[in-house]
Design a protein around this motif. Structure first.
Motif, PDB file in Angstrom:
ATOM      1  N   LEU A  67       0.867  -1.284   0.016  1.00 57.13           N
ATOM      2  CA  LEU A  67      -0.034  -0.040   0.128  1.00 57.13           C
ATOM      3  C   LEU A  67       0.781   1.274   0.046  1.00 57.13           C
ATOM      4  N   VAL A  68       1.892   1.224   0.748  1.00 56.14           N
ATOM      5  CA  VAL A  68       2.866   2.529   0.825  1.00 56.14           C
ATOM      6  C   VAL A  68       3.480   2.585  -0.426  1.00 56.14           C
ATOM      7  N   HIS A  69       3.803   1.672  -1.046  1.00 55.24           N
ATOM      8  CA  HIS A  69       4.506   1.772  -2.704  1.00 55.24           C
ATOM      9  C   HIS A  69       3.271   2.188  -3.602  1.00 55.24           C
ATOM     10  N   ALA A  70       2.237   1.750  -3.364  1.00 61.58           N
ATOM     11  CA  ALA A  70       0.890   2.151  -4.436  1.00 61.58           C
ATOM     12  C   ALA A  70       0.568   3.523  -4.066  1.00 61.58           C
ATOM     13  N   CYS A  71       0.809   4.199  -2.866  1.00 57.40           N
ATOM     14  CA  CYS A  71       0.371   5.465  -2.705  1.00 57.40           C
ATOM     15  C   CYS A  71       1.612   6.605  -3.143  1.00 57.40           C
TER      16      CYS A  71
END
Length: 120
Positions: A67-71
């Protein structure tokens, strides 16, 4: 004097059963339609699909990391679209700003999931 070529056959070789010809024509048409409109039927269904491993996400990565990388990716795409919109005029600018807004909404949704995520 001798003839060089023999006499043609008495029966017409092109004559055939019309029902058989219609069946052959239908089968050929079905094969052609399946080839273009349903290509999965042509391939061997028993062969397993092997996805490309060129761009693969680590299966061991946890949800928070993903999720952090997607954000971060969505934030970068939003900034790039916004910067590019500064160089474009007219309806293309409006389209690009609309795309940037959709990216930003995706980023907000991912951030909301990150906020709700319970650290392990």
């Amino acid at each position: 004097m001798k003839k060089i070529t023999p006499d043609p056959p008495l029966a017409d070789p092109t004559f055939a059963d019309p029902l058989l010809e219609a069946q052959k024509l239908k089968e050929a048409a079905d094969r052609a339609i399946d080839y273009y409109l349903n290509p999965r039927l042509i391939k061997d269904p028993a062969a397993p699909r092997k996805p490309s491993t060129l761009f693969i996400v680590d299966p061991a990565a946890d949800n928070e990391t993903l999720l952090v990388h997607a954000c971060e990716s969505l934030a970068s795409a939003s900034i790039m679209a916004s910067d590019l919109a500064g160089f474009i005029d007219g309806p293309q600018r409006s389209s690009l700003l609309g795309i940037q807004q959709v990216i930003m909404l995706g980023e907000l949704a991912v951030n909301r999931v990150l906020d709700r995520l319970v650290p392990e």
